[in-house]
Design an enzyme around this catalytic site. Structure first.
Site, PDB file in Angstrom:
ATOM      1  N   HIS A   1      -2.275   8.254   6.231  1.00 20.09           N
ATOM      2  CA  HIS A   1      -2.624   6.975   5.593  1.00 20.09           C
ATOM      3  C   HIS A   1      -4.069   6.649   5.989  1.00 20.09           C
ATOM      4  O   HIS A   1      -4.862   6.284   5.152  1.00 20.09           O
ATOM      5  CB  HIS A   1      -1.642   5.898   6.051  1.00 20.09           C
ATOM      6  CG  HIS A   1      -1.735   4.625   5.287  1.00 20.09           C
ATOM      7  ND1 HIS A   1      -1.602   4.558   3.921  1.00 20.09           N
ATOM      8  CD2 HIS A   1      -1.935   3.343   5.703  1.00 20.09           C
ATOM      9  CE1 HIS A   1      -1.728   3.298   3.526  1.00 20.09           C
ATOM     10  NE2 HIS A   1      -1.929   2.537   4.579  1.00 20.09           N
TER      11      HIS A   1
ATOM     12  N   HIS B   1      -9.673   2.887  -0.149  1.00 18.16           N
ATOM     13  CA  HIS B   1      -8.233   2.654  -0.103  1.00 18.16           C
ATOM     14  C   HIS B   1      -7.839   2.081  -1.470  1.00 18.16           C
ATOM     15  O   HIS B   1      -8.208   0.966  -1.812  1.00 18.16           O
ATOM     16  CB  HIS B   1      -7.894   1.673   1.024  1.00 18.16           C
ATOM     17  CG  HIS B   1      -6.423   1.491   1.244  1.00 18.16           C
ATOM     18  ND1 HIS B   1      -5.461   2.001   0.390  1.00 18.16           N
ATOM     19  CD2 HIS B   1      -5.749   0.860   2.234  1.00 18.16           C
ATOM     20  CE1 HIS B   1      -4.263   1.678   0.848  1.00 18.16           C
ATOM     21  NE2 HIS B   1      -4.401   0.989   1.964  1.00 18.16           N
TER      22      HIS B   1
ATOM     23  N   CYS C   1       0.797  -1.226   0.000  1.00 16.42           N
ATOM     24  CA  CYS C   1       0.000   0.000   0.000  1.00 16.42           C
ATOM     25  C   CYS C   1       0.831   1.278   0.000  1.00 16.42           C
ATOM     26  O   CYS C   1       0.282   2.370  -0.031  1.00 16.42           O
ATOM     27  CB  CYS C   1      -0.969  -0.015   1.171  1.00 16.42           C
ATOM     28  SG  CYS C   1      -2.073  -1.429   1.049  1.00 16.42           S
TER      29      CYS C   1
END
Lengths: 709, 87
Positions: free
Chosen positions: A293, A330, A160
């Site tokens: 994040h 996400h 990620c």
């Protein structure tokens, strides 16, 4: 080595909220959310059934007609965002040298899944063919074919944090002076594999997610792409480009903690943030906005809040913090670049978008942007990315009005090889896992076990602490057979029967994350994806990270482990695919000298020559220093590659085949180990390793150290 | 006490969680599985829940009850025995 600032001169983005970077940003400011019931595929009996999809994405309409059959959703998203960024920079028609840097995790996974489902009776190698015909690097290949002026490309994966890492690599490439501009970003389409995987981990909130809220229950997945045009400041100024912001600093570190869990105290993330600020020569007081994040999972958000408190201290109540993931989902490999674009636009507008879904912050000491956008005036913004495997990256952006100032000096160091580990014919029959700690190497396949063993051995021999040491693994295709097995189990037994513990091992960067955790390597841990050039790309990336000060030393290399699908598709009669590979320990000449360790060879450079047939031959390696003591070690060469070598200054040097009774994607990794032995023994002064089975020629030049061990 | 069921669960643990180098005989019935014991973590718990559901058709509870059930091999065997008996 340049210490010039890196200017951002264009941005482009496609998200579930909008096509277009500024359109996405406007909708973020207004608090809109793009999370809706999943329509792209039926996930089966998952707990969560919502995601942020890019609706109405017409892949065949976006792709050029002659390439349409090769384009995936990830590719189409990338092309839209890349074109927008180039147009925004006024750089679409610019001559000159463009680098392309992409971070991604899913590539053509969605289309592979469609193939697996649509052809139940075909042989597995046919059903899964797309994973080999369309590896993660295919997006970069297609964009290189479509966009004019791209002379080199790279594809990195660190789960990620992939596209944030791609941006840091791009800045290092610009600093090296190899190219004038880089189009850097990331792309990831939704896929069943990631959806089922995160669902099986209990990481997906069945409802629209609530980052940083006390009642948060997980994340929502999304898809998208984003690109930034990065140029050295002088290059941007010389053409009168509009500078949107500066990428003042970026850092990458690995936690070496756990494959899925972040280190809970946040102290490692705090150290990463401080490192990024230090590289940007900024203090926490300069930061007005943090694009966190902020996934919405229990562990990430708690950890991140602690990290921000630690870095900003008493200033924490002044710094606006928000996560864009509740609105965009996400987007995994695309998230770092998408959030970099958001950070740049937040500086342009002086306003931070809110965290949607956040009502009761778990840590009220933070200045969460809630209920609406919030203005800020400080000159800089940071964007944080963390990922499975433990690699995190923090980017620091400053507004265009910021004054230039001396950046941390970076020494023009040469990169040398101080250790090597080969997996050749003798090693093929041995089991590397028997030499590993069994409790710390659970679920390691040979693709993880070999580099874990190599890293332990190389560090021990070099008496080197693992702190700050980077691991850069190259791969041609990623984890093919394991991914297919995971999907087949989901197809056969349903979503509830997929393996949660297996899922984090399927991303292309799993092996580098596993090795980082196994050997406690805390420098950048990442995987580069580059078909037959995987080894050269791992060396090139490690060398860039070293010379730009991102690592104390680096272990780089490739292993091509046995894989039934790859063996069936890539191997053939007279050309069996076998296991092979090799790893090297790289450090700067300064580091090797200060530690007093013998140098096996200098890594002079790597080159990928794509247009061999054209009359204007691209720049290649320097001419051999001596005809008698310079050797070419060759892998598989096409006729065009052979002709280029014949006509080059290396044409009269002796050539030796590096193939040893079998083929694999790490032929040159094994050849490198052999070359290092010859150079260290004084048999040659220089060895050029050449490999080019298809249309390109990949070269790596190693030179004997001035003083041999 | 169901010796055969406990042994079967130990074999399942070793296979599903890739406890390489371990044998069923080494795993004690009442030893804690998580933390200090076998050193398993929450990711292993998720994997074990899937493996047990696939093998025995018994779903594993979440939360506090889940913690009790996942405490040891003996507790897992008891949960499986009780819920298989109902079916």
């Amino acid at each position: 080595m340049s210490t010039e600032r890196i200017a951002v001169t264009g941005v482009g983005a496609v998200s579930a909220l909008a096509v277009g970077a500024r359109a996405t940003f406007e909708r973020l400011l207004s608090g809109e959310r793009a999370v809706t019931p999943l329509s792209l595929f039926d996930p089966g009996a998952t707990r969560c059934r919502i995601a942020a999809e890019v609706k109405g994405l017409d892949v065949t309409a976006i792709a050029p007609r002659e390439l349409a059959s090769r384009f995936t959703r990830s590719d189409a998203l990338a092309l839209l965002a890349a074109r927008e960024a180039l147009a925004d920079a006024g750089a679409a028609e610019l001559p000159g040298t463009f680098g392309l840097a992409i971070g991604a995790t899913t590539g053509g996974m969605f289309e592979t899944e469609n193939d697996l489902i649509a052809k139940p009776d075909a042989p597995l190698a046919v059903r899964a063919l797309r994973l080999l015909s369309h590896p993660l690097s295919a997006t970069a290949e297609l964009l290189t074919a479509v966009l004019p002026g791209v002379v080199q490309s790279s594809t990195v994966c660190s789960a990620c944090s992939s596209s944030a890492v791609a941006l840091v690599r791009a800045a290092a490439l610009l600093g090296s002076g190899a190219v004038d501009r880089v189009l850097a970003g990331g792309t990831d389409g939704l896929s069943r594999l990631t959806f089922l995987g995160f669902d099986s981990l209990g990481a997906l909130d069945p409802e629209p997610c609530r980052p940083f809220d006390v009642s948060r229950r997980g994340l929502n997945l999304g898809e998208g792409a984003a690109f930034l045009v990065l140029e050295r400041e002088s290059v941007a100024r010389a053409r009168g480009a509009n500078v949107l912001a500066f990428l003042s600093g970026g850092a990458i570190t690995a936690e070496a903690h756990h494959i899925t869990h972040p280190e809970p105290s946040g102290m490692l993330a705090a150290a990463l943030l401080r490192r990024a600020l230090e590289r940007a020569a900024l203090s926490p007081a300069d930061i007005g906005y943090v694009n966190a994040h902020g996934t919405g999972t229990q562990q990430n958000d708690a950890m991140e809040a602690l990290a921000l408190r630690a870095v900003f201290g008493d200033d924490i109540a002044r710094v606006a913090v928000s996560s864009s993931k509740a609105q965009l989902g996400h987007t995994l490999g695309a998230a770092g670049a998408l959030e970099a674009v958001i950070s740049v636009l937040s500086l342009e507008r002086g306003v931070a978008p809110p965290t949607a879904g956040l009502e009761n912050p778990e840590d009220p000491a933070l200045l969460h942007v809630m209920g609406g956008a919030r203005a800020f005036s400080a000159p800089a913004a940071v964007s944080c990315s963390f990922g499975f495997g433990g690699t995190g990256s923090v980017l620091v952006f400053e507004g265009p009005e910021s004054a230039p100032r001396p950046l941390a000096a970076r020494s023009p160091a040469r990169v040398v090889v101080t250790g090597r580990f080969a997996i050749g014919r003798e090693e093929r029959d041995s089991d590397p896992s028997t030499q590993l700690n069994p409790e710390r190497s659970r679920r390691f396949d040979r693709g993880a076990a070999w580099p874990a063993l190599a890293s332990s051995v190389l560090l021990e021999r070099a008496r080197l602490s693992p702190a700050g040491v980077s691991i850069v693994l190259g791969t041609a295709y990623g984890s093919v057979e394991r991914s297919v097995r995971f999907l087949l189990r989901a197809i056969a037994s349903g979503a509830r029967m997929v393996s949660p513990a297996e899922f984090p091992h399927l991303v292309a960067s799993a092996a580098s994350g596993n090795v980082s955790i196994y050997a406690s390597l805390t420098g950048p841990a990442l995987t580069v994806v580059a078909r037959e050039a995987a080894h050269e790309e791992s060396l090139a990336t490690a060398a860039l990270l070293l010379s730009d000060g991102h690592a104390a030393a680096a272990i780089a290399g490739v292993i091509s482990p046995p894989d039934p699908i790859s063996d069936a598709v890539l191997g053939g009669p007279g050309r069996p695919r076998v296991e092979g590979g090799g790893f090297v320990l790289l450090e700067t000449d300064v580091s090797a000298a200060s530690r007093g360790v013998p140098v096996l060879a200098e890594l002079v450079g790597t080159w990928s020559l794509a247009s061999l047939g054209e009359t204007s031959a691209p720049d290649g390696p320097p001419a051999p220093r001596s005809i008698t003591r310079s050797l070419v070690l060759e892998g598989e060469l096409s006729d065009a590659a052979r002709a280029w070598l014949d006509a080059s200054s290396w044409g009269t040097c002796p050539r030796v085949s590096a193939l040893e009774g079998g083929f694999h994607e790490a032929v040159t990794a094994l050849a490198t180990a052999r070359a290092l032995d010859q150079l260290a023994a004084g048999e040659q002064d220089e060895i050029l390793i050449a490999n080019g089975p298809t249309s390109a020629l990949h070269l790596c030049l190693l030179r004997a150290a001035a003083e041999r061990p | 006490m169901d010796r055969a069921l406990r042994d079967e669960i130990k074999e399942l643990l070793i296979r599903a969680l890739d406890l390489r180098g371990r044998t069923a005989a080494e795993i004690e019935d009442d030893a804690p599985l998580f933390g200090a014991g076998l050193g398993l973590d929450s990711l292993d718990a998720l994997e074990l829940a899937v493996a047990i559901e696939e093998r025995f058709g018994v779903s594993m509870p979440d939360g506090e009850e889940g913690r009790r059930v996942f405490a040891s091999v003996a507790a897992l065997a008891e949960h499986v025995r009780a819920h298989r008996a109902v079916e």
